[in-house]
Design a protein around this motif. Structure first.
Motif, mmCIF file in Angstrom:
data_model
loop_
_atom_site.group_PDB
_atom_site.id
_atom_site.type_symbol
_atom_site.label_atom_id
_atom_site.label_comp_id
_atom_site.label_asym_id
_atom_site.label_seq_id
_atom_site.Cartn_x
_atom_site.Cartn_y
_atom_site.Cartn_z
ATOM 1 N N PRO A 13 0.799 -1.229 0.000
ATOM 2 C CA PRO A 13 0.000 0.000 0.000
ATOM 3 C C PRO A 13 0.835 1.284 0.000
ATOM 4 O O PRO A 13 0.321 2.351 -0.315
ATOM 5 C CB PRO A 13 -0.844 -0.105 1.277
ATOM 6 N N ASN A 14 2.120 1.182 0.315
ATOM 7 C CA ASN A 14 2.989 2.358 0.321
ATOM 8 C C ASN A 14 3.705 2.562 -1.012
ATOM 9 O O ASN A 14 4.530 3.446 -1.132
ATOM 10 C CB ASN A 14 4.028 2.237 1.436
ATOM 11 N N CYS A 15 3.395 1.738 -1.991
ATOM 12 C CA CYS A 15 4.065 1.804 -3.299
ATOM 13 C C CYS A 15 3.049 2.162 -4.388
ATOM 14 O O CYS A 15 1.944 1.633 -4.403
ATOM 15 C CB CYS A 15 4.726 0.459 -3.606
ATOM 16 N N ASP A 16 3.454 3.028 -5.287
ATOM 17 C CA ASP A 16 2.580 3.448 -6.382
ATOM 18 C C ASP A 16 3.000 2.854 -7.730
ATOM 19 O O ASP A 16 2.477 3.247 -8.771
ATOM 20 C CB ASP A 16 2.576 4.976 -6.502
ATOM 21 N N GLN A 17 3.943 1.910 -7.715
ATOM 22 C CA GLN A 17 4.436 1.325 -8.957
ATOM 23 C C GLN A 17 3.366 0.478 -9.634
ATOM 24 O O GLN A 17 2.537 -0.144 -8.982
ATOM 25 C CB GLN A 17 5.645 0.426 -8.689
ATOM 26 N N LEU A 18 3.410 0.459 -10.958
ATOM 27 C CA LEU A 18 2.545 -0.403 -11.751
ATOM 28 C C LEU A 18 3.396 -1.499 -12.374
ATOM 29 O O LEU A 18 4.541 -1.264 -12.758
ATOM 30 C CB LEU A 18 1.827 0.393 -12.834
ATOM 31 N N GLN A 50 7.734 -6.400 -1.155
ATOM 32 C CA GLN A 50 7.134 -7.588 -0.558
ATOM 33 C C GLN A 50 7.512 -7.691 0.929
ATOM 34 O O GLN A 50 6.648 -7.904 1.781
ATOM 35 C CB GLN A 50 7.594 -8.840 -1.291
ATOM 36 N N GLU A 51 8.784 -7.511 1.236
ATOM 37 C CA GLU A 51 9.241 -7.612 2.624
ATOM 38 C C GLU A 51 8.638 -6.520 3.494
ATOM 39 O O GLU A 51 8.246 -6.766 4.633
ATOM 40 C CB GLU A 51 10.764 -7.573 2.660
ATOM 41 N N GLU A 52 8.538 -5.296 2.962
ATOM 42 C CA GLU A 52 7.927 -4.198 3.715
ATOM 43 C C GLU A 52 6.455 -4.501 4.018
ATOM 44 O O GLU A 52 5.980 -4.292 5.133
ATOM 45 C CB GLU A 52 8.033 -2.886 2.936
ATOM 46 N N HIS A 53 5.729 -5.023 3.026
ATOM 47 C CA HIS A 53 4.322 -5.337 3.217
ATOM 48 C C HIS A 53 4.149 -6.470 4.237
ATOM 49 O O HIS A 53 3.263 -6.421 5.088
ATOM 50 C CB HIS A 53 3.676 -5.692 1.886
ATOM 51 N N MET A 54 5.003 -7.483 4.177
ATOM 52 C CA MET A 54 4.935 -8.577 5.151
ATOM 53 C C MET A 54 5.189 -8.057 6.559
ATOM 54 O O MET A 54 4.561 -8.494 7.516
ATOM 55 C CB MET A 54 5.954 -9.678 4.819
#
Length: 78
Positions: A13-18, A50-54
């Protein structure tokens, strides 16, 4: 033969990449894996996201870390 590509956003949720993936991959992520294996797969733009979201998810008492694994789908880019 080129497949039709679609854009999906990084699950973090903290990333805006597509991320560009094929329609077949999108179907696998959001439908086929759940129907076949009873689990949901999440696309990330990179391993760091991925690691940040986990890490964010692990703050919940409902989080089960053994159920969250990198399945090597090829969409996690390092």
């Amino acid at each position: 033969m080129t497949e039709d590509l679609v854009q999906v956003s990084c699950t973090n949720p903290n990333c805006d990449q597509l991320i560009w993936i094929t329609k077949k991959q999108k179907r696998q992520f959001f439908l086929d894996y759940f129907l076949r294996y009873g689990r949901v797969e999440f696309p990330y733009c990179c391993k760091a996201c991925q690691e940040e979201h986990m890490k964010l998810l692990s703050q919940s008492s409902q989080f089960e870390p053994q159920a969250m694994k990198d399945r090597g789908t090829g969409l996690v880019r390092s």
